[in-house]
Design a protein around this motif. Structure first.
Motif, PDB file in Angstrom:
ATOM      1  N   ILE A 113       0.458  -0.874   0.038  1.00  0.00           N
ATOM      2  CA  ILE A 113      -0.406   0.106   0.069  1.00  0.00           C
ATOM      3  C   ILE A 113       0.859   1.563  -0.077  1.00  0.00           C
ATOM      4  CG2 ILE A 113      -1.421   1.591   1.607  1.00  0.00           C
ATOM      5  CD1 ILE A 113      -2.944  -1.162  -0.170  1.00  0.00           C
ATOM      6  N   GLY A 114       0.818   2.376  -1.281  1.00  0.00           N
ATOM      7  CA  GLY A 114       1.370   3.426  -1.178  1.00  0.00           C
ATOM      8  C   GLY A 114       2.055   3.099  -2.454  1.00  0.00           C
ATOM      9  N   ASP A 115       2.889   4.757  -2.438  1.00  0.00           N
ATOM     10  CA  ASP A 115       4.136   4.943  -3.600  1.00  0.00           C
ATOM     11  C   ASP A 115       4.989   3.290  -3.953  1.00  0.00           C
ATOM     12  OD1 ASP A 115       5.066   5.977  -5.487  1.00  0.00           O
ATOM     13  OD2 ASP A 115       7.198   5.889  -4.582  1.00  0.00           O
ATOM     14  N   PHE A 116       4.860   2.733  -5.085  1.00  0.00           N
ATOM     15  CA  PHE A 116       5.911   1.944  -4.498  1.00  0.00           C
ATOM     16  C   PHE A 116       7.257   2.062  -4.962  1.00  0.00           C
ATOM     17  CE2 PHE A 116       8.035  -1.239  -8.412  1.00  0.00           C
ATOM     18  CZ  PHE A 116       7.770  -2.255  -8.192  1.00  0.00           C
ATOM     19  N   ARG A 118       7.793   3.640  -2.493  1.00  0.00           N
ATOM     20  CA  ARG A 118       8.386   4.036  -0.830  1.00  0.00           C
ATOM     21  C   ARG A 118       7.114   3.344  -0.304  1.00  0.00           C
ATOM     22  NH1 ARG A 118      12.597   6.209   1.578  1.00  0.00           N
ATOM     23  NH2 ARG A 118      11.567   6.653   3.467  1.00  0.00           N
ATOM     24  N   PRO A 119       6.328   2.062  -0.396  1.00  0.00           N
ATOM     25  CA  PRO A 119       5.210   1.838  -0.141  1.00  0.00           C
ATOM     26  C   PRO A 119       5.723   2.002   1.899  1.00  0.00           C
ATOM     27  CG  PRO A 119       6.670  -0.283  -0.075  1.00  0.00           C
ATOM     28  CD  PRO A 119       6.889   0.987  -0.466  1.00  0.00           C
ATOM     29  N   LYS A 120       4.327   2.342   2.112  1.00  0.00           N
ATOM     30  CA  LYS A 120       3.514   2.553   3.259  1.00  0.00           C
ATOM     31  C   LYS A 120       3.188   1.576   3.779  1.00  0.00           C
ATOM     32  CE  LYS A 120       0.931   6.673   2.757  1.00  0.00           C
ATOM     33  NZ  LYS A 120      -0.556   7.030   2.763  1.00  0.00           N
ATOM     34  N   VAL A 151     -11.135   0.916  -4.603  1.00  0.00           N
ATOM     35  CA  VAL A 151     -10.154   2.299  -4.891  1.00  0.00           C
ATOM     36  C   VAL A 151     -10.034   2.696  -6.839  1.00  0.00           C
ATOM     37  CG1 VAL A 151      -8.409   1.918  -3.399  1.00  0.00           C
ATOM     38  CG2 VAL A 151      -8.271   1.068  -5.398  1.00  0.00           C
ATOM     39  N   GLU A 152      -9.787   3.332  -7.395  1.00  0.00           N
ATOM     40  CA  GLU A 152     -10.190   4.213  -8.180  1.00  0.00           C
ATOM     41  C   GLU A 152      -8.829   3.506  -8.948  1.00  0.00           C
ATOM     42  OE1 GLU A 152     -10.783   5.838 -12.020  1.00  0.00           O
ATOM     43  OE2 GLU A 152     -11.666   5.925 -10.412  1.00  0.00           O
ATOM     44  N   ARG A 153      -7.349   3.078  -8.653  1.00  0.00           N
ATOM     45  CA  ARG A 153      -6.108   2.541  -9.215  1.00  0.00           C
ATOM     46  C   ARG A 153      -5.671   2.188  -7.988  1.00  0.00           C
ATOM     47  NH1 ARG A 153      -1.741   5.378 -13.195  1.00  0.00           N
ATOM     48  NH2 ARG A 153      -0.513   4.307 -12.928  1.00  0.00           N
ATOM     49  N   VAL A 154      -5.117   0.688  -8.641  1.00  0.00           N
ATOM     50  CA  VAL A 154      -4.395  -0.065  -7.202  1.00  0.00           C
ATOM     51  C   VAL A 154      -3.381   0.590  -7.439  1.00  0.00           C
ATOM     52  CG1 VAL A 154      -5.815  -2.364  -7.346  1.00  0.00           C
ATOM     53  CG2 VAL A 154      -3.796  -2.123  -8.437  1.00  0.00           C
ATOM     54  N   ASP A 155      -2.535   0.510  -5.895  1.00  0.00           N
ATOM     55  CA  ASP A 155      -1.195   1.284  -5.423  1.00  0.00           C
ATOM     56  C   ASP A 155      -0.740   0.018  -6.684  1.00  0.00           C
ATOM     57  OD1 ASP A 155      -2.055   2.974  -4.456  1.00  0.00           O
ATOM     58  OD2 ASP A 155      -2.099   1.430  -2.153  1.00  0.00           O
ATOM     59  N   VAL A 156      -0.882  -1.788  -6.541  1.00  0.00           N
ATOM     60  CA  VAL A 156       0.553  -2.139  -7.393  1.00  0.00           C
ATOM     61  C   VAL A 156      -0.726  -2.831  -7.580  1.00  0.00           C
ATOM     62  CG1 VAL A 156       1.997  -3.414  -6.692  1.00  0.00           C
ATOM     63  CG2 VAL A 156       1.946  -2.036  -5.512  1.00  0.00           C
ATOM     64  N   VAL A 157       0.131  -3.407  -9.391  1.00  0.00           N
ATOM     65  CA  VAL A 157      -0.648  -4.641  -9.790  1.00  0.00           C
ATOM     66  C   VAL A 157      -0.429  -6.210  -9.591  1.00  0.00           C
ATOM     67  CG1 VAL A 157      -1.828  -5.381 -11.756  1.00  0.00           C
ATOM     68  CG2 VAL A 157      -1.678  -3.302 -11.350  1.00  0.00           C
ATOM     69  N   SER A 158      -1.124  -6.616  -8.877  1.00  0.00           N
ATOM     70  CA  SER A 158      -0.201  -8.014  -8.329  1.00  0.00           C
ATOM     71  C   SER A 158      -1.690  -8.710  -9.214  1.00  0.00           C
ATOM     72  CB  SER A 158      -0.473  -8.370  -6.835  1.00  0.00           C
ATOM     73  OG  SER A 158      -0.059  -7.379  -5.899  1.00  0.00           O
ATOM     74  N   GLY A 159      -3.000  -9.012  -9.431  1.00  0.00           N
ATOM     75  CA  GLY A 159      -3.516  -9.706 -10.473  1.00  0.00           C
ATOM     76  C   GLY A 159      -3.951  -8.536 -11.253  1.00  0.00           C
ATOM     77  N   VAL A 160      -3.824  -9.125 -12.877  1.00  0.00           N
ATOM     78  CA  VAL A 160      -3.998  -7.832 -14.315  1.00  0.00           C
ATOM     79  C   VAL A 160      -6.059  -7.983 -14.367  1.00  0.00           C
ATOM     80  CG1 VAL A 160      -3.607  -8.040 -16.205  1.00  0.00           C
ATOM     81  CG2 VAL A 160      -1.870  -8.869 -14.781  1.00  0.00           C
ATOM     82  N   GLY A 161      -6.014  -6.899 -14.489  1.00  0.00           N
ATOM     83  CA  GLY A 161      -6.931  -7.048 -14.907  1.00  0.00           C
ATOM     84  C   GLY A 161      -7.238  -7.506 -16.522  1.00  0.00           C
TER      85      GLY A 161
END
Length: 256
Positions: A113-116, A118-120, A151-161
């Motif tokens: 979660i957070g910026d790729f 520097r994630p929180k 959310v509008e946009r995931v912080d990191v794409v793990s599973g691909v839409g």
């Protein structure tokens, strides 16, 4: 005399909705991750899809359909962890995963979660999500529907839409199939305009406006969104007396 409508809890409704996600799969390996997905898959196997193949989550294919977290009494095959990757690559599998985030385009995040850079918060990591989504039918279970998850946009794409899978080319899109997203409020697919999340049904007692308020993006919905079906009397008996007699499902989706 009580009816199914009077008796069914939200967890029961979610279990039936998950079972419906697997009902048309035929003979395929079902890989549920989490308590409600496990319950829904076993319910499907006892009702709508007896051809489903299930495992004990470790190394054995089960011939029977035991209660949650009980040892299977009849074994029909062996699937050690290394062989799971063969099944993932082959594609005869429907996995239902969790999701820390799901965005409007059906991308899933279980990594951070957070910026790729520097994630929180560090989460599980992508694990099998990329391979699952490009090779196998994939669904998601979200026990606590909120704008922090949807959310509008995931912080990191793990599973691909679907949109990103197409952008990546035929190798990623050929077998791509995000089938259902079931939350504690509603059921969705990704067949809205531009391959976005579309509201298919709201659970009994939930309104469309409540789902929209709990979603962090504009949600596609028809003019007359139906209610998610109630479990039948037979399904309620199976859930309560055979599959989950200890009512463990209510730890994940509490009774209001």
């Amino acid at each position: 005399m009580s009816t199914a409508a009077d008796a069914a809890t939200r967890a029961d409704v979610c279990a039936a909705a998950i079972a419906d996600a697997f009902k048309d799969d035929g003979e395929i390996f079902a890989s549920p991750m989490g308590m409600l997905p496990m319950l829904g898959v076993r319910l499907a196997r006892l009702t709508s899809n007896p051809d489903l193949v299930i495992s004990d989550g470790e190394s054995l294919f089960l011939a029977g359909t035991p209660p949650l977290f009980a040892q299977g009494d009849v074994v029909e095959g062996w699937i050690p962890f290394r062989r799971v990757f063969d099944v993932v690559a082959y594609g005869k599998r429907h996995v239902m995963m969790g999701a820390t985030q799901v965005d409007r385009h059906g991308n899933q995040n279980i990594s951070a979660i957070g910026d790729f850079a520097r994630p929180k918060r560090q989460l599980l990591g992508s694990r099998g999500a990329p391979g699952n989504t490009v090779n196998n039918r994939t669904s998601y279970w979200v026990p606590k529907h909120s704008p922090r998850v949807f959310v509008e946009r995931v912080d990191v794409v793990s599973g691909v839409g679907p949109a990103l899978a197409r952008q990546a080319g035929p190798a990623a899109s050929r077998f791509h199939d995000i089938h259902r997203i079931v939350s504690n409020l509603a059921v969705f697919d990704v067949r809205g305009d531009g391959d976005t999340l579309r509201l298919l049904s709201v659970h009994p007692g939930v309104t469309v406006d409540e789902v929209r308020e709990a979603t962090g993006f504009e949600l596609a919905a028809g003019d007359d969104v139906p209610e998610t079906r109630l479990p039948t009397t037979e399904e309620l008996v199976l859930i309560r007396e055979m599959l989950d007699p200890r009512a463990l499902r209510h730890r994940e989706v509490p009774v209001p």
